[in-house]
Scaffold this motif. Structure first.
Motif, mmCIF file in Angstrom:
data_model
loop_
_atom_site.group_PDB
_atom_site.id
_atom_site.type_symbol
_atom_site.label_atom_id
_atom_site.label_comp_id
_atom_site.label_asym_id
_atom_site.label_seq_id
_atom_site.Cartn_x
_atom_site.Cartn_y
_atom_site.Cartn_z
ATOM 1 N N MET A 1 16.534 1.518 15.632
ATOM 2 C CA MET A 1 16.863 2.166 16.901
ATOM 3 C C MET A 1 17.255 1.108 17.930
ATOM 4 S SD MET A 1 14.463 4.541 19.370
ATOM 5 C CE MET A 1 14.405 5.869 18.159
ATOM 6 N N SER A 2 18.361 1.347 18.622
ATOM 7 C CA SER A 2 18.830 0.411 19.630
ATOM 8 C C SER A 2 17.919 0.439 20.845
ATOM 9 C CB SER A 2 20.251 0.769 20.048
ATOM 10 O OG SER A 2 20.709 -0.066 21.092
ATOM 11 N N LEU A 3 17.629 -0.741 21.387
ATOM 12 C CA LEU A 3 16.875 -0.810 22.635
ATOM 13 C C LEU A 3 17.700 -0.218 23.771
ATOM 14 C CD1 LEU A 3 15.399 -4.423 22.396
ATOM 15 C CD2 LEU A 3 14.248 -2.264 21.901
ATOM 16 N N THR A 4 17.012 0.329 24.761
ATOM 17 C CA THR A 4 17.664 0.923 25.920
ATOM 18 C C THR A 4 17.383 0.066 27.144
ATOM 19 O OG1 THR A 4 17.472 3.165 25.025
ATOM 20 C CG2 THR A 4 17.770 2.959 27.403
ATOM 21 N N PHE A 5 18.436 -0.238 27.890
ATOM 22 C CA PHE A 5 18.290 -1.056 29.094
ATOM 23 C C PHE A 5 18.773 -0.272 30.309
ATOM 24 C CE2 PHE A 5 18.355 -4.092 25.666
ATOM 25 C CZ PHE A 5 17.366 -4.985 26.030
ATOM 26 N N HIS A 6 17.966 -0.332 31.368
ATOM 27 C CA HIS A 6 18.309 0.263 32.654
ATOM 28 C C HIS A 6 18.359 -0.851 33.696
ATOM 29 C CE1 HIS A 6 17.344 4.236 30.959
ATOM 30 N NE2 HIS A 6 16.238 3.694 30.494
ATOM 31 N N TRP A 7 19.169 -0.662 34.712
ATOM 32 C CA TRP A 7 19.242 -1.600 35.824
ATOM 33 C C TRP A 7 18.580 -0.958 37.046
ATOM 34 C CZ3 TRP A 7 19.258 -6.450 35.620
ATOM 35 C CH2 TRP A 7 19.658 -7.270 36.680
ATOM 36 N N PHE A 8 18.801 -1.496 38.226
ATOM 37 C CA PHE A 8 18.108 -1.071 39.445
ATOM 38 C C PHE A 8 19.117 -0.967 40.575
ATOM 39 C CE2 PHE A 8 15.593 -1.916 43.300
ATOM 40 C CZ PHE A 8 14.478 -1.098 43.099
ATOM 41 N N LEU A 9 19.012 0.097 41.373
ATOM 42 C CA LEU A 9 19.825 0.235 42.577
ATOM 43 C C LEU A 9 18.968 -0.121 43.787
ATOM 44 C CD1 LEU A 9 21.880 3.529 42.073
ATOM 45 C CD2 LEU A 9 22.622 1.158 41.741
ATOM 46 N N PRO A 10 19.290 -1.212 44.475
ATOM 47 C CA PRO A 10 18.442 -1.678 45.587
ATOM 48 C C PRO A 10 18.710 -0.875 46.859
ATOM 49 C CG PRO A 10 20.301 -3.146 45.326
ATOM 50 C CD PRO A 10 20.420 -2.125 44.223
ATOM 51 N N THR A 11 18.160 0.325 46.919
ATOM 52 C CA THR A 11 18.360 1.181 48.085
ATOM 53 C C THR A 11 17.550 0.719 49.293
ATOM 54 O OG1 THR A 11 16.641 2.709 47.341
ATOM 55 C CG2 THR A 11 18.898 3.172 46.638
ATOM 56 N N ASN A 12 16.871 -0.411 49.151
ATOM 57 C CA ASN A 12 16.185 -1.064 50.268
ATOM 58 C C ASN A 12 16.972 -2.263 50.769
ATOM 59 O OD1 ASN A 12 15.618 -2.150 47.695
ATOM 60 N ND2 ASN A 12 13.946 -3.379 48.527
ATOM 61 N N GLU B 1 26.111 -10.183 30.245
ATOM 62 C CA GLU B 1 27.019 -11.049 29.495
ATOM 63 C C GLU B 1 26.298 -12.152 28.727
ATOM 64 O OE1 GLU B 1 30.895 -10.538 32.455
ATOM 65 O OE2 GLU B 1 29.677 -12.362 32.591
ATOM 66 N N GLY B 2 25.028 -12.428 29.117
ATOM 67 C CA GLY B 2 24.310 -13.515 28.467
ATOM 68 C C GLY B 2 23.303 -13.078 27.433
ATOM 69 N N VAL B 3 22.519 -12.021 27.739
ATOM 70 C CA VAL B 3 21.420 -11.616 26.861
ATOM 71 C C VAL B 3 21.821 -10.474 25.928
ATOM 72 C CG1 VAL B 3 19.057 -10.736 26.782
ATOM 73 C CG2 VAL B 3 19.715 -12.388 28.548
ATOM 74 N N LEU B 4 22.493 -9.460 26.451
ATOM 75 C CA LEU B 4 22.800 -8.292 25.621
ATOM 76 C C LEU B 4 23.627 -8.641 24.377
ATOM 77 C CD1 LEU B 4 23.409 -5.439 28.237
ATOM 78 C CD2 LEU B 4 21.382 -5.879 26.829
ATOM 79 N N PRO B 5 24.634 -9.519 24.480
ATOM 80 C CA PRO B 5 25.361 -9.857 23.250
ATOM 81 C C PRO B 5 24.476 -10.526 22.199
ATOM 82 C CG PRO B 5 26.654 -10.462 25.170
ATOM 83 C CD PRO B 5 25.287 -10.107 25.675
ATOM 84 N N ARG B 6 23.506 -11.302 22.617
ATOM 85 C CA ARG B 6 22.596 -11.925 21.647
ATOM 86 C C ARG B 6 21.733 -10.875 20.955
ATOM 87 N NH1 ARG B 6 24.142 -15.707 25.154
ATOM 88 N NH2 ARG B 6 24.086 -17.909 24.515
ATOM 89 N N LEU B 7 21.255 -9.889 21.724
ATOM 90 C CA LEU B 7 20.482 -8.814 21.113
ATOM 91 C C LEU B 7 21.350 -7.969 20.188
ATOM 92 C CD1 LEU B 7 18.426 -7.728 24.248
ATOM 93 C CD2 LEU B 7 17.585 -9.042 22.290
ATOM 94 N N ALA B 8 22.620 -7.804 20.551
ATOM 95 C CA ALA B 8 23.538 -7.069 19.673
ATOM 96 C C ALA B 8 23.739 -7.807 18.360
ATOM 97 C CB ALA B 8 24.875 -6.860 20.382
ATOM 98 N N ASP B 9 23.881 -9.126 18.429
ATOM 99 C CA ASP B 9 24.057 -9.919 17.212
ATOM 100 C C ASP B 9 22.848 -9.805 16.287
ATOM 101 O OD1 ASP B 9 26.520 -10.749 18.110
ATOM 102 O OD2 ASP B 9 25.817 -12.702 18.842
ATOM 103 N N GLN B 10 21.678 -9.569 16.876
ATOM 104 C CA GLN B 10 20.445 -9.445 16.087
ATOM 105 C C GLN B 10 20.181 -8.011 15.645
ATOM 106 O OE1 GLN B 10 17.650 -11.105 18.883
ATOM 107 N NE2 GLN B 10 18.771 -13.046 18.980
ATOM 108 N N GLY B 11 21.088 -7.090 15.965
ATOM 109 C CA GLY B 11 20.946 -5.704 15.555
ATOM 110 C C GLY B 11 19.954 -4.899 16.374
ATOM 111 N N LEU B 12 19.544 -5.417 17.548
ATOM 112 C CA LEU B 12 18.556 -4.729 18.378
ATOM 113 C C LEU B 12 19.185 -3.862 19.462
ATOM 114 C CD1 LEU B 12 15.900 -7.557 18.856
ATOM 115 C CD2 LEU B 12 15.742 -5.545 17.385
#
Length: 380
Positions: free
Chosen positions: A1-12, A350-361
């Motif tokens: 199962m692929s990991l799921t990543f969410h970001w953050f909207l800084p409404t403050n 651009e730095g971390v997600l491609p590495r996790l993709a290469d590892q099949g995560l």
């Protein structure tokens, strides 16, 4: 199962410095560096969805813009990104909240996720007219989610609870899909509510051993309810091409913490009734020393910010390794942020997600699946 990543909207508000505040403390002046306009937040949303984040969390409280209204507007300037809207059950009736969620789903194309925040600070809750104590607020949350979930399933609800009462409550149109419910809390009563009603249990970024204990706790409670729960973690990130560059950025942020601001924020957070906030404060003890509390896990953010107070700091490879470590414990979803949020989304995406993709995560949720090449006969 692929990991799921969410970001953050800084409404403050956003900045190249840490924007402090939260949990009953006001946003720091740095939040005015980049005001939370719809235009700027939409920039972040579009970047996040292009990079492969599934959703974006918005905070709730007096220190930030309203999450419902802001995300409704930003949704019109994005295409696929989901919105993990933080809201407090005590401030709106359950029938109206269920209706609002159903409307949001229809108007956004099914892009609503709900982060249920019971509210750990009585002094802030009282400003909104809520005078229940902490445990009572969690019991009310349980009643609230019972009603809302039944309404989403098309049921007619009659309930005379300890705190909430509805008669013949029903939605004219149910949401499709039904929004996923994200929920966090470290107290015993919070665990009971999570086990009964949460789809995803969220924890703040504690060291792996403590996270493992929380996961085991909630899994046991959920099993007793005949349910299973997914797990997510809320962290900041500082990731760079090299470890030295990442830690230099952490040091730059730390150097910008005014001592008086740290003392003021820590004094405000010390009033918190939240067990999770108490655990966050214990990680750094108000001191600038010894802030790397686990390899690549830095507690410095918590000196000036309530709520999530830890960051993954390191090279892209090191941050990916820490993500694998949390995943091995059972974490499937990561809710991340960084200062400023537009640029840090790119550093991570651009730095971390491609590495996790290469590892099949991980795979990009919006990338086209490779198709088998058509067989073209050789010309005779």
């Amino acid at each position: 199962m692929s990991l799921t990543f969410h970001w953050f909207l800084p409404t403050n508000g956003d900045s190249r410095h840490v924007v402090g505040g939260g949990h009953g403390t006001p946003a720091t002046a740095s939040g005015r560096d980049r005001p939370p306009t719809v235009a700027y937040l939409s920039q972040i949303a579009r970047a996040a969805e292009d990079l492969g984040f599934v959703g974006a969390l918005t905070p709730t409280g007096a220190w930030c813009e309203d999450a419902w209204l802001t995300t409704a507007m930003v949704s019109q300037h994005s295409e696929r990104l989901k919105f993990l809207v933080a809201f407090r059950p005590g401030f709106v009736s359950p029938t109206l909240a269920a209706q609002m969620a159903a409307t949001f789903q229809r108007q956004s194309g099914g892009r609503l996720l709900l982060n249920v925040v019971t509210g750990g600070e009585s002094h802030e809750q009282r400003a909104y007219g809520d005078f229940l104590d902490k445990d009572a607020r969690y019991r009310r949350t349980g009643e609230f989610l019972h009603i809302v979930r039944a309404l989403w399933e098309g049921e007619t609800v009659d309930l005379a609870g300890e705190h909430l009462k509805v008669e013949e409550a029903r939605l004219a149109r149910v949401p499709d899909p039904v929004p996923q419910v994200y929920f966090g809390g470290s107290s015993p009563v919070a665990g009971e509510v999570a086990a009964r009603y949460a789809d995803v249990y969220l924890t703040w970024g504690e060291p792996p051993a403590q996270v493992a204990e929380k996961i085991a706790w909630i899994r046991k409670l959920a099993a007793e309810e005949g349910r299973t729960v997914r797990f997510g973690i809320r962290l900041h990130v500082i990731t760079r091409d090299t470890s030295a560059q990442a830690w230099a950025e952490a040091d730059r942020l730390l150097a910008g913490f005014d001592p008086q601001t740290v003392r003021s924020v820590q004094a405000g957070l010390a009033r918190s009734e939240s067990e999770g906030q108490r655990r966050m404060l214990a990680l750094h003890g108000g001191s600038r020393d010894g802030l790397e509390i686990h390899p690549n896990l830095w507690a410095g953010i918590g000196l000036v910010r309530g709520g999530a107070g830890t960051a993954l700091v390191g090279s892209h490879e090191e941050v990916a390794e820490r993500i694998r470590e949390y995943h091995a414990l059972g974490i499937e979803e990561f809710v991340l942020s960084g200062y400023p949020h537009l640029e840090e989304a790119y550093w991570f995406g651009e730095g971390v997600l491609p590495r996790l993709a290469d590892q099949g995560l991980w795979h990009h949720p919006h990338a086209a699946r490779p198709q088998q090449a058509a067989q073209v006969p050789f010309a005779s």
